[in-house]
Design a protein around this motif. Structure first.
Motif, PDB file in Angstrom:
ATOM      1  N   ARG A  50       0.836  -1.210   0.000  1.00  0.00           N
ATOM      2  CA  ARG A  50       0.000   0.000   0.000  1.00  0.00           C
ATOM      3  C   ARG A  50       0.866   1.255   0.000  1.00  0.00           C
ATOM      4  N   PRO A  51       1.624   1.489  -1.060  1.00  0.00           N
ATOM      5  CA  PRO A  51       2.480   2.684  -1.093  1.00  0.00           C
ATOM      6  C   PRO A  51       1.685   3.983  -1.065  1.00  0.00           C
ATOM      7  N   ALA A  52       0.429   3.949  -1.512  1.00  0.00           N
ATOM      8  CA  ALA A  52      -0.377   5.168  -1.527  1.00  0.00           C
ATOM      9  C   ALA A  52      -0.643   5.699  -0.121  1.00  0.00           C
ATOM     10  N   MET A  53      -0.615   4.836   0.884  1.00  0.00           N
ATOM     11  CA  MET A  53      -0.802   5.285   2.262  1.00  0.00           C
ATOM     12  C   MET A  53       0.336   6.188   2.699  1.00  0.00           C
ATOM     13  N   TYR A  54       1.489   6.054   2.070  1.00  0.00           N
ATOM     14  CA  TYR A  54       2.672   6.818   2.457  1.00  0.00           C
ATOM     15  C   TYR A  54       2.992   7.930   1.451  1.00  0.00           C
ATOM     16  N   ARG A  67       7.404  11.365  -5.792  1.00  0.00           N
ATOM     17  CA  ARG A  67       6.672  11.479  -4.525  1.00  0.00           C
ATOM     18  C   ARG A  67       7.546  11.005  -3.353  1.00  0.00           C
ATOM     19  N   ILE A  68       8.322   9.956  -3.568  1.00  0.00           N
ATOM     20  CA  ILE A  68       9.187   9.449  -2.501  1.00  0.00           C
ATOM     21  C   ILE A  68      10.214  10.510  -2.113  1.00  0.00           C
ATOM     22  N   LEU A  69      10.887  11.068  -3.112  1.00  0.00           N
ATOM     23  CA  LEU A  69      11.901  12.085  -2.808  1.00  0.00           C
ATOM     24  C   LEU A  69      11.265  13.327  -2.195  1.00  0.00           C
TER      25      LEU A  69
END
Length: 224
Positions: A50-54, A67-69
């Protein structure tokens, strides 16, 4: 005359009870629930499912690397009390980057940075570090505390060895290089070239002196 409510006029009326639907069964009674039905996920599995939660998008989204960076930059710039810190970024490749901040780490009585529950140098107070590492094939993290440096390599969030003493790159702070897992990201996923123009501050910054936005150096441009 016949009473519609009773077959015998003059007698006590009798009312037909409207049929009721069968009472819904308790789902827990229909389907017994036990420990066998519980799936325990590792930290890496939880983020990858669930990467969208983060990060707000799923793993098939072309903006996930950006988005991660961005999440890491926001995390590095802002302390929980709203104060700002200094941050710099080097984008080494489409899915590889280094982020440096001067946040002071919690240490033990000997001045050694406190580790997380897996023995990693990831800061337990900062979710973005662990979530980004979970989506990385390899992370090199260096934590500096009062001029002493400690470095460690991670696969996902899992330490490959205990932290090693190194010559500190900073007086205080963290230097982390993330190599995102290419096999997890959508094909040709890449950190955006316009990253430096993205907003790193919000309304919560209004009551605190505003530091400069993160300084971003894109090494891909010099390689072209």
């Amino acid at each position: 005359m016949t009473n519609a409510l009773s077959p015998n006029f003059g007698s006590t009326p009798t009312y037909r009870k409207r049929p009721q639907p069968p009472e819904a069964a308790n789902p827990l009674e229909r389907q017994p629930y036990s420990a066998a039905d519980i799936t325990v996920l590792s930290r890496d599995e939880a983020v990858r499912q669930r990467p969208a939660m983060y990060f707000g998008v799923d793993h098939q989204h072309p903006d996930l690397a950006t988005r991660i960076l961005t999440a890491l930059i926001i995390d590095a710039l802002h302390l929980p009390n709203g104060e700002h810190r200094k941050t710099s970024v080097e984008i080494i490749g489409d899915q590889t980057f280094t982020i440096i901040d001067d946040q002071i780490r919690e240490t033990d009585e000997q001045g050694v940075p406190k580790l997380d529950h897996q023995g990693a140098l990831l800061d337990r107070r900062r979710w973005a570090q662990a979530a980004a590492a979970a989506l990385s094939a390899r992370t090199i993290i260096e934590v500096c505390a009062k001029g002493r440096g400690y470095r460690q390599e991670l696969a996902g969030t899992r330490p490959q060895a205990p932290p090693q003493r190194v010559v500190a790159s900073l007086e205080n702070g963290t230097l982390a290089t993330y190599e995102l897992d290419e096999s997890y990201l959508i094909r040709n996923a890449a950190v955006a070239t316009s990253l430096e123009s993205r907003e790193s501050h919000g309304e919560w910054c209004a009551s605190h002196p505003l530091a400069d936005s993160a300084r971003v150096t894109d090494l891909r441009r010099s390689a072209q």
